[in-house]
Design a protein around this motif. Structure first.
Motif, mmCIF file in Angstrom:
data_model
loop_
_atom_site.group_PDB
_atom_site.id
_atom_site.type_symbol
_atom_site.label_atom_id
_atom_site.label_comp_id
_atom_site.label_asym_id
_atom_site.label_seq_id
_atom_site.Cartn_x
_atom_site.Cartn_y
_atom_site.Cartn_z
ATOM 1 N N THR A 63 24.578 23.447 -2.605
ATOM 2 C CA THR A 63 23.669 23.842 -1.246
ATOM 3 C C THR A 63 25.611 25.159 -0.565
ATOM 4 N N TYR A 121 29.994 13.766 -10.408
ATOM 5 C CA TYR A 121 30.232 14.915 -9.758
ATOM 6 C C TYR A 121 31.326 14.774 -10.204
ATOM 7 N N SER A 124 21.554 18.227 -5.435
ATOM 8 C CA SER A 124 21.904 19.026 -5.816
ATOM 9 C C SER A 124 23.679 18.924 -5.114
ATOM 10 N N ILE A 125 24.301 20.772 -5.996
ATOM 11 C CA ILE A 125 25.517 20.159 -5.132
ATOM 12 C C ILE A 125 25.302 22.468 -4.763
ATOM 13 N N SER A 129 25.878 18.302 -13.014
ATOM 14 C CA SER A 129 25.681 18.558 -11.891
ATOM 15 C C SER A 129 24.770 18.346 -10.436
ATOM 16 N N GLY A 130 25.217 17.296 -9.124
ATOM 17 C CA GLY A 130 24.620 17.120 -8.543
ATOM 18 C C GLY A 130 24.525 15.434 -8.342
ATOM 19 N N VAL A 152 28.215 18.466 0.687
ATOM 20 C CA VAL A 152 27.963 19.847 -0.341
ATOM 21 C C VAL A 152 26.958 18.753 -0.598
ATOM 22 N N ARG A 153 26.782 17.632 -1.234
ATOM 23 C CA ARG A 153 25.369 17.116 -2.246
ATOM 24 C C ARG A 153 24.810 17.284 -1.127
ATOM 25 N N PHE A 200 32.313 15.328 0.866
ATOM 26 C CA PHE A 200 31.112 15.863 -0.727
ATOM 27 C C PHE A 200 29.752 15.252 -0.389
ATOM 28 N N CYS A 246 20.167 23.632 1.079
ATOM 29 C CA CYS A 246 19.789 23.195 -0.350
ATOM 30 C C CYS A 246 19.183 24.029 -1.163
ATOM 31 N N LEU A 275 34.051 21.769 -3.925
ATOM 32 C CA LEU A 275 33.781 21.087 -3.346
ATOM 33 C C LEU A 275 32.870 22.490 -2.809
#
Ligand SMILES: [Zn+2]
Length: 146
Positions: free
Chosen positions: A121, A34, A118-119, A29-30, A111-112, A107, A134, A60
């Motif tokens: 966030t 992804y 990392s996601i 993930s991240g 998001v990232r 994204f 984050c 998302l």
């Protein structure tokens, strides 16, 4: 003839190995790998419907209304998200590819985590400023409001 079937067998083995390799790699993930679900797009007249919009927004980790607003702004169009069906209707003809591209940009930007990838966030609104916070590494990244 024997030679060519040998080659075929080797190719199959190679494919099998590749498949096994992919199976062994856990989804990180991240990472850039992804996976955002492919938008299921139907075009009716001058409208475009994204059928699995809620699912995409959930992946998302953002409010569907926010993702909808982003797409509407980028496509310079109006639209409406229906929370009951989870579909987004856009008042413009647009291809699945273009929608995918904008979702990927969303994204990356909203998001990232640009620091650790990392996601985990969240998007915080501080007055006129938007900050991507984050949860994993604590980094804060100002992002462009929309
Ligand atoms: Zn981070």
């Amino acid at each position: 003839m024997e030679g060519s079937s040998d080659v075929k067998k080797k190719l199959l083995d190679y494919e099998w190995l590749l498949n096994r390799l992919y199976e062994k790699v856990p989804p990180r993930s991240g990472s850039t790998e992804y996976k955002i679900p492919e938008p299921q797009v139907i075009r009716i007249g001058s409208q475009t419907i994204i059928r699995n919009f809620r699912e995409i927004a959930e992946k998302l980790k953002r409010d569907p209304q926010l993702v909808a607003r982003y797409l509407q702004k980028e496509l310079a169009t109006a639209g409406s998200y229906d929370p009951n069906s989870g579909q987004l209707v856009l008042n413009v003809k647009v291809s699945r590819r273009v929608i995918s591209q904008f979702l990927n940009i969303f994204f990356k930007n909203y998001v990232r985590c640009p620091t650790c990838g990392s996601i985990d966030t969240r998007l915080e609104k501080r007055g006129k400023m938007w900050v991507l916070v984050c949860e994993a590494c604590g980094a804060e990244q100002p992002v462009k409001p929309f």
